[in-house]
Design a protein around this motif. Structure first.
Motif, PDB file in Angstrom:
ATOM      1  N   PHE A 128       3.152 -27.982   8.218  1.00 56.98           N
ATOM      2  CA  PHE A 128       4.174 -29.036   8.251  1.00 56.98           C
ATOM      3  C   PHE A 128       3.987 -30.002   9.421  1.00 56.98           C
ATOM      4  O   PHE A 128       3.863 -31.212   9.209  1.00 56.98           O
ATOM      5  N   PRO A 129       3.968 -29.536  10.672  1.00 58.76           N
ATOM      6  CA  PRO A 129       3.802 -30.512  11.763  1.00 58.76           C
ATOM      7  C   PRO A 129       2.454 -31.218  11.734  1.00 58.76           C
ATOM      8  O   PRO A 129       2.371 -32.412  12.040  1.00 58.76           O
ATOM      9  N   ILE A 130       1.396 -30.490  11.351  1.00 63.49           N
ATOM     10  CA  ILE A 130       0.081 -31.132  11.322  1.00 63.49           C
ATOM     11  C   ILE A 130       0.027 -32.183  10.220  1.00 63.49           C
ATOM     12  O   ILE A 130      -0.525 -33.280  10.410  1.00 63.49           O
ATOM     13  N   GLY A 131       0.582 -31.878   9.039  1.00 63.61           N
ATOM     14  CA  GLY A 131       0.585 -32.843   7.943  1.00 63.61           C
ATOM     15  C   GLY A 131       1.359 -34.094   8.285  1.00 63.61           C
ATOM     16  O   GLY A 131       0.931 -35.224   7.982  1.00 63.61           O
ATOM     17  N   VAL A 132       2.532 -33.938   8.935  1.00 68.14           N
ATOM     18  CA  VAL A 132       3.330 -35.105   9.340  1.00 68.14           C
ATOM     19  C   VAL A 132       2.590 -35.918  10.391  1.00 68.14           C
ATOM     20  O   VAL A 132       2.531 -37.159  10.323  1.00 68.14           O
ATOM     21  N   TYR A 133       2.006 -35.232  11.360  1.00 69.12           N
ATOM     22  CA  TYR A 133       1.259 -35.934  12.415  1.00 69.12           C
ATOM     23  C   TYR A 133       0.085 -36.716  11.830  1.00 69.12           C
ATOM     24  O   TYR A 133      -0.154 -37.875  12.195  1.00 69.12           O
ATOM     25  N   SER A 134      -0.665 -36.105  10.920  1.00 68.55           N
ATOM     26  CA  SER A 134      -1.828 -36.780  10.340  1.00 68.55           C
ATOM     27  C   SER A 134      -1.424 -38.012   9.550  1.00 68.55           C
ATOM     28  O   SER A 134      -2.191 -38.990   9.481  1.00 68.55           O
ATOM     29  N   VAL A 177      11.082 -36.135   0.726  1.00 70.02           N
ATOM     30  CA  VAL A 177      10.435 -36.262  -0.581  1.00 70.02           C
ATOM     31  C   VAL A 177       9.046 -35.629  -0.563  1.00 70.02           C
ATOM     32  O   VAL A 177       8.635 -34.959  -1.518  1.00 70.02           O
ATOM     33  N   ALA A 178       8.318 -35.798   0.537  1.00 69.44           N
ATOM     34  CA  ALA A 178       6.962 -35.266   0.623  1.00 69.44           C
ATOM     35  C   ALA A 178       6.939 -33.745   0.723  1.00 69.44           C
ATOM     36  O   ALA A 178       5.893 -33.129   0.540  1.00 69.44           O
ATOM     37  N   ASN A 234      -2.173 -27.335   2.124  1.00 66.44           N
ATOM     38  CA  ASN A 234      -0.851 -27.940   2.313  1.00 66.44           C
ATOM     39  C   ASN A 234      -0.895 -29.123   3.272  1.00 66.44           C
ATOM     40  O   ASN A 234      -0.131 -30.080   3.113  1.00 66.44           O
ATOM     41  N   ILE A 235      -1.761 -29.059   4.277  1.00 66.22           N
ATOM     42  CA  ILE A 235      -1.914 -30.206   5.184  1.00 66.22           C
ATOM     43  C   ILE A 235      -2.387 -31.429   4.418  1.00 66.22           C
ATOM     44  O   ILE A 235      -1.845 -32.533   4.574  1.00 66.22           O
ATOM     45  N   LEU A 249       3.037 -38.020   2.076  1.00 66.81           N
ATOM     46  CA  LEU A 249       3.789 -38.769   3.082  1.00 66.81           C
ATOM     47  C   LEU A 249       3.219 -40.173   3.267  1.00 66.81           C
ATOM     48  O   LEU A 249       3.987 -41.144   3.441  1.00 66.81           O
ATOM     49  N   LEU A 250       1.909 -40.312   3.230  1.00 68.22           N
ATOM     50  CA  LEU A 250       1.309 -41.645   3.305  1.00 68.22           C
ATOM     51  C   LEU A 250       1.760 -42.510   2.138  1.00 68.22           C
ATOM     52  O   LEU A 250       2.032 -43.715   2.299  1.00 68.22           O
ATOM     53  N   ASP A 251       1.861 -41.921   0.959  1.00 71.74           N
ATOM     54  CA  ASP A 251       2.330 -42.655  -0.218  1.00 71.74           C
ATOM     55  C   ASP A 251       3.785 -43.086  -0.048  1.00 71.74           C
ATOM     56  O   ASP A 251       4.147 -44.219  -0.398  1.00 71.74           O
TER      57      ASP A 251
END
Length: 330
Positions: A122-128, A249-250, A211-212, A219-221
């Motif tokens: 979760f934090p890594i995906g949001v950060y990326s 949503v993401a 998941n990342i 999230l980018l979308d």
């Protein structure tokens, strides 16, 4: 919402029944069976008469001379009405006792691995996503590709080699040698907790990497959609806007993967469990399939399939709670 839940729960009943039929048919497909193998082994040892008597006893007990649908009904009705999964031919014990030893630890590992996947991805995906094309994004993307490409059992082998080479100790098993057969105590629980992180990290590598990538892409979308641009134009604080709308949503893929992550960990990681010498259901299933131990293999496969159904139900309910569009659509 209540109507949605009831409809989903009612679908479970015929689904589980169909799964049980398919499972039993699948374990009957390979040519031969355990009893034939046992008879051949006893005959090779010169115990032909004993083998014939033992074969006859097991055949009568489990109705193995009956058509497959009769055997299926004997097996399934015993599970439903008596909680009896049958007897393991290979181990010479009831399937319930074997599952009772291994299933709790397997479920514990699976739940901890799922929590590990969420906590890391979760934090890594949001950060990326919010730092797209930064050095950190490139680094996490590279690690994600490595996590997806390298099999878990290979990571386990490398970790075991590093541990033995540089630290002089083995990372295999869930207990130290002195606690392996000891009764449960606070010391044994502490030893278990000290060993749990190793299989959790190894099992969670591929799921975390996947998941990342999914969270980053979703999230980018969302960040490029008009409602985000409008919120920024109106002066909504970035953190509030990010957490309340796009991230929410993401997060849908996080909940939608419950249906396949948990049963996948229970049955599909048999090789990794074998490498790490874990007393989980994975090696149990692998040995049962190799020995054509039909009741043991069928029971593990059935439990895994039921967990898929239950996990999918939990995913549906979580998505309906998280995303109102799901409730409105159904």
């Amino acid at each position: 919402m209540l109507q949605y839940i009831m409809r989903r729960v009612l679908i479970l009943i015929p689904t589980i029944w169909i799964i049980s039929v398919i499972t039993f048919v699948i374990i009957q497909l390979p040519p031969g069976d355990y009893l034939t193998t046992l008879q051949a082994q006893l005959a090779a040892q010169g115990d032909g008469s004993l083998g014939a008597a033992q074969l006859e006893r097991l055949t009568q007990r489990y109705g193995l001379d009956q058509p497959w649908y009769v055997q299926y009904w004997m097996w399934f009705s015993n599970i439903i009405f008596n909680g009896d999964f049958g007897e393991s031919f290979d181990y010479g014990r009831t399937v319930s006792s074997l599952l009772g030893e291994r299933l709790p630890l397997t479920i514990l590992l699976s739940v901890l691995t799922l929590l590990f996947i969420w906590a890391v991805s979760f934090p890594i995906g949001v950060y990326s996503a919010i730092r797209q094309y930064s050095a950190g994004d490139y680094a996490f993307t590279f690690l994600g590709y490595v996590g997806l490409a390298v099999p878990n059992f290979l990571i386990a082998l490398v970790l075991m080699w590093l541990s033995l080479t540089y630290f002089g100790q083995s990372v295999g098993g869930l207990f130290s040698p002195e606690f392996r057969d000891a009764p449960w105590s606070l010391a044994r629980v502490g030893d278990l907790l000290a060993h749990l992180w190793i299989p959790v990290v190894i099992w969670g590598t591929a799921g975390t990497a996947a998941n990342i990538r999914i969270l980053r892409a979703n999230l980018l979308d969302e960040l490029r959609k008009p409602y985000v641009v409008a919120a920024r134009a109106r002066g909504v604080p970035r953190t509030k806007m990010l957490i309340k709308y796009p991230v929410r949503v993401a997060l849908n893929p996080f909940f939608s993967t419950i249906g396949w992550i948990l049963p996948g960990l229970i049955a599909a990681d048999a090789i990794t469990s074998q490498v790490l010498n874990l007393n989980t259901t994975g090696p149990l299933l692998l040995r049962a399939l190799m020995a054509q131990d039909m009741y043991l293999a069928g029971s593990v496969l059935l439990i895994s399939a039921v967990l898929v159904v239950i996990g999918t139900l939990i995913s549906d309910l979580a998505l309906a709670w998280l995303d109102p569009r799901v409730r409105f659509r159904y």
